[in-house]
Design a protein around this motif. Structure first.
Motif, mmCIF file in Angstrom:
data_model
loop_
_atom_site.group_PDB
_atom_site.id
_atom_site.type_symbol
_atom_site.label_atom_id
_atom_site.label_comp_id
_atom_site.label_asym_id
_atom_site.label_seq_id
_atom_site.Cartn_x
_atom_site.Cartn_y
_atom_site.Cartn_z
ATOM 1 N N ILE A 1 0.853 -1.183 0.000
ATOM 2 C CA ILE A 1 0.000 0.000 0.000
ATOM 3 C C ILE A 1 0.893 1.238 0.000
ATOM 4 O O ILE A 1 1.782 1.373 0.840
ATOM 5 C CB ILE A 1 -0.918 0.025 1.243
ATOM 6 N N LYS A 2 0.655 2.121 -0.965
ATOM 7 C CA LYS A 2 1.447 3.342 -1.061
ATOM 8 C C LYS A 2 0.539 4.561 -1.218
ATOM 9 O O LYS A 2 -0.585 4.455 -1.724
ATOM 10 C CB LYS A 2 2.402 3.281 -2.269
ATOM 11 N N SER A 3 1.069 5.717 -0.799
ATOM 12 C CA SER A 3 0.356 6.971 -1.045
ATOM 13 C C SER A 3 0.298 7.250 -2.539
ATOM 14 O O SER A 3 1.232 6.932 -3.282
ATOM 15 C CB SER A 3 1.064 8.144 -0.343
ATOM 16 N N VAL A 4 -0.815 7.852 -2.970
ATOM 17 C CA VAL A 4 -1.002 8.206 -4.378
ATOM 18 C C VAL A 4 -1.192 9.720 -4.464
ATOM 19 O O VAL A 4 -2.090 10.288 -3.844
ATOM 20 C CB VAL A 4 -2.219 7.492 -4.979
ATOM 21 N N TYR A 5 -0.331 10.362 -5.243
ATOM 22 C CA TYR A 5 -0.343 11.814 -5.372
ATOM 23 C C TYR A 5 -0.869 12.227 -6.749
ATOM 24 O O TYR A 5 -0.703 11.497 -7.731
ATOM 25 C CB TYR A 5 1.068 12.381 -5.209
ATOM 26 N N PRO A 6 -1.482 13.402 -6.843
ATOM 27 C CA PRO A 6 -1.850 13.922 -8.165
ATOM 28 C C PRO A 6 -0.588 14.304 -8.931
ATOM 29 O O PRO A 6 0.521 14.312 -8.375
ATOM 30 C CB PRO A 6 -2.703 15.158 -7.832
ATOM 31 N N ASN A 7 -0.738 14.645 -10.212
ATOM 32 C CA ASN A 7 0.433 15.061 -10.992
ATOM 33 C C ASN A 7 1.006 16.355 -10.418
ATOM 34 O O ASN A 7 0.356 17.058 -9.639
ATOM 35 C CB ASN A 7 0.082 15.208 -12.479
ATOM 36 N N ASP A 8 2.228 16.679 -10.795
ATOM 37 C CA ASP A 8 2.950 17.790 -10.181
ATOM 38 C C ASP A 8 2.196 19.113 -10.300
ATOM 39 O O ASP A 8 2.133 19.889 -9.341
ATOM 40 C CB ASP A 8 4.339 17.934 -10.811
ATOM 41 N N GLY A 9 1.625 19.380 -11.475
ATOM 42 C CA GLY A 9 0.905 20.635 -11.671
ATOM 43 C C GLY A 9 -0.310 20.739 -10.764
ATOM 44 O O GLY A 9 -0.550 21.777 -10.140
ATOM 45 N N GLU A 10 -1.066 19.658 -10.668
ATOM 46 C CA GLU A 10 -2.256 19.643 -9.818
ATOM 47 C C GLU A 10 -1.861 19.737 -8.349
ATOM 48 O O GLU A 10 -2.522 20.419 -7.558
ATOM 49 C CB GLU A 10 -3.047 18.362 -10.075
ATOM 50 N N LEU A 11 -0.758 19.076 -7.985
ATOM 51 C CA LEU A 11 -0.316 19.113 -6.595
ATOM 52 C C LEU A 11 0.117 20.521 -6.198
ATOM 53 O O LEU A 11 -0.142 20.960 -5.067
ATOM 54 C CB LEU A 11 0.830 18.128 -6.382
ATOM 55 N N VAL B 1 -1.099 23.303 -7.272
ATOM 56 C CA VAL B 1 -2.302 24.105 -7.056
ATOM 57 C C VAL B 1 -2.975 23.718 -5.751
ATOM 58 O O VAL B 1 -3.308 24.569 -4.916
ATOM 59 C CB VAL B 1 -3.280 23.937 -8.239
ATOM 60 N N LYS B 2 -3.172 22.420 -5.539
ATOM 61 C CA LYS B 2 -3.844 21.965 -4.326
ATOM 62 C C LYS B 2 -2.990 22.206 -3.081
ATOM 63 O O LYS B 2 -3.517 22.407 -1.983
ATOM 64 C CB LYS B 2 -4.199 20.478 -4.445
ATOM 65 N N GLY B 3 -1.677 22.213 -3.276
ATOM 66 C CA GLY B 3 -0.780 22.452 -2.160
ATOM 67 C C GLY B 3 -0.873 23.857 -1.594
ATOM 68 O O GLY B 3 -0.413 24.112 -0.471
ATOM 69 N N LEU B 4 -1.480 24.775 -2.349
ATOM 70 C CA LEU B 4 -1.632 26.150 -1.867
ATOM 71 C C LEU B 4 -2.585 26.230 -0.675
ATOM 72 O O LEU B 4 -2.642 27.255 0.010
ATOM 73 C CB LEU B 4 -2.140 27.054 -2.997
ATOM 74 N N LYS B 5 -3.332 25.152 -0.435
ATOM 75 C CA LYS B 5 -4.206 25.130 0.746
ATOM 76 C C LYS B 5 -3.395 25.148 2.042
ATOM 77 O O LYS B 5 -3.920 25.480 3.104
ATOM 78 C CB LYS B 5 -5.093 23.878 0.726
ATOM 79 N N MET B 6 -2.122 24.762 1.952
ATOM 80 C CA MET B 6 -1.246 24.719 3.121
ATOM 81 C C MET B 6 -0.180 25.799 2.973
ATOM 82 O O MET B 6 0.712 25.693 2.135
ATOM 83 C CB MET B 6 -0.590 23.345 3.256
ATOM 84 N N GLY B 7 -0.279 26.861 3.775
ATOM 85 C CA GLY B 7 0.759 27.882 3.780
ATOM 86 C C GLY B 7 1.851 27.484 4.753
ATOM 87 O O GLY B 7 1.586 26.863 5.776
ATOM 88 N N LEU B 8 3.096 27.843 4.438
ATOM 89 C CA LEU B 8 4.215 27.440 5.297
ATOM 90 C C LEU B 8 5.119 28.622 5.579
ATOM 91 O O LEU B 8 5.567 29.311 4.662
ATOM 92 C CB LEU B 8 5.021 26.316 4.634
ATOM 93 N N VAL B 9 5.394 28.839 6.861
ATOM 94 C CA VAL B 9 6.359 29.845 7.301
ATOM 95 C C VAL B 9 7.595 29.096 7.798
ATOM 96 O O VAL B 9 7.524 28.339 8.764
ATOM 97 C CB VAL B 9 5.783 30.731 8.428
#
Length: 281
Positions: free
Chosen positions: A92-102, A104-112
């Motif tokens: 069982i492995k994690s499944v990620y969207p393609n880099d471009g989609e990730l 965009v979706k990664g913007l939900k998490m801001g990081l300082v």
């Protein structure tokens, strides 16, 4: 509905298992502090949640949308000539969207970041408007108005035209917070936001984070500032050797830890006198 759901996240680097199945959730407006000894997996967890690292297995759901899922993969058996064949394995492995989609979706998490990561060649205003213009395709006027609003939130409205070299460490960190807020993340994450600062500047930054809580900003904070976590966080996770040993109300967990390991860790912090008092009013 939880704003963040983390289900059985695991991460290894070679033979070193850093995260051993992390599960927790957060509600909108919640402030969650992650504490624990160095090497316990705190930063790796944060990097997985902000997609700077990819988990080996487990799921991550933000705002009800599963961004990292799981799937079954066949691992072919290895055999040398003349050896008896072993059956293929299902993992069982994690499944990620393609880099471009990730991205965009990664913007939900801001990081300082703990070391600010400001662009030295840009002014404060330039640092804040760069991503909204390039990534979110905002107009320059929209980006500038947003940047000025966020600078006011962190008490740096008069520094919009300054350059990073002209700022103190505390001011640089506050600019980094404003920059993250400009992307309107669902969750604002901090990686040891005061580790590079002296006590006076630490207090300056902690007061800003406390003010963001009052404004309802959802935050996940990896921190060694235990008193700050007690006073500002709603909940605390105590992470040790890649395992969540305790997770609960901030004051209750810090004042009355249930496990011997958590008691040992918190007693060392108190006896060392390295924690910083914070004024949250």
């Amino acid at each position: 509905m939880a704003i963040l759901e983390v289900d059985n996240i695991k991460k290894s680097f070679g033979d070193l298992e850093v995260l051993k199945g992390i599960t927790f959730s957060m509600e909108k407006g919640e402030v969650l502090a992650v504490i624990g000894s160095s090497g316990g997996g705190k930063t790796t967890l944060l990097r997985c949640l902000t997609f700077l690292e990819r988990s080996d297995s487990g799921r991550i759901t933000i705002d009800g949308e599963e961004i990292v899922g799981e799937g079954e993969f066949v691992v072919k058996s290895k055999k040398k000539k003349g050896e008896t064949s072993e059956p293929d394995k299902i993992v069982i492995k994690s499944v990620y969207p393609n880099d471009g989609e990730l991205r965009v979706k990664g913007l939900k998490m801001g990081l300082v970041f703990q070391d600010f990561n400001l662009f030295p060649e840009y002014s404060v205003l330039g640092n804040l408007t760069l991503a909204p213009i390039l990534v979110q395709k905002k107009s320059k006027e929209e980006a500038v108005a947003l940047a000025e609003e966020m600078l006011a939130k962190v008490g740096l409205g008069d520094k919009r035209d300054a350059y990073p070299y002209q700022l103190s460490g505390g001011q640089k960190q506050r600019v980094a917070i404003a920059r993250a807020l400009c992307m309107n993340p669902s969750i604002l994450c901090f990686d040891e936001p005061t580790s590079a600062l002296d006590p006076e500047l630490t207090l300056e930054v902690l007061k800003v984070i406390a003010s963001l809580k009052k404004q309802g900003v959802t935050m996940l904070i990896v921190t060694h500032e235990i008193e700050f976590a007690r006073e500002v966080a709603d909940t605390v996770i105590f992470l040790d050797k890649g395992v969540v040993l305790e997770h609960g109300d901030a004051k209750e967990l810090i004042d009355n830890p249930k496990t011997e390991r958590a008691r040992e860790f918190l007693n060392k912090i108190v006896s060392s006198g390295t924690d910083t008092d914070v004024v949250t009013e």
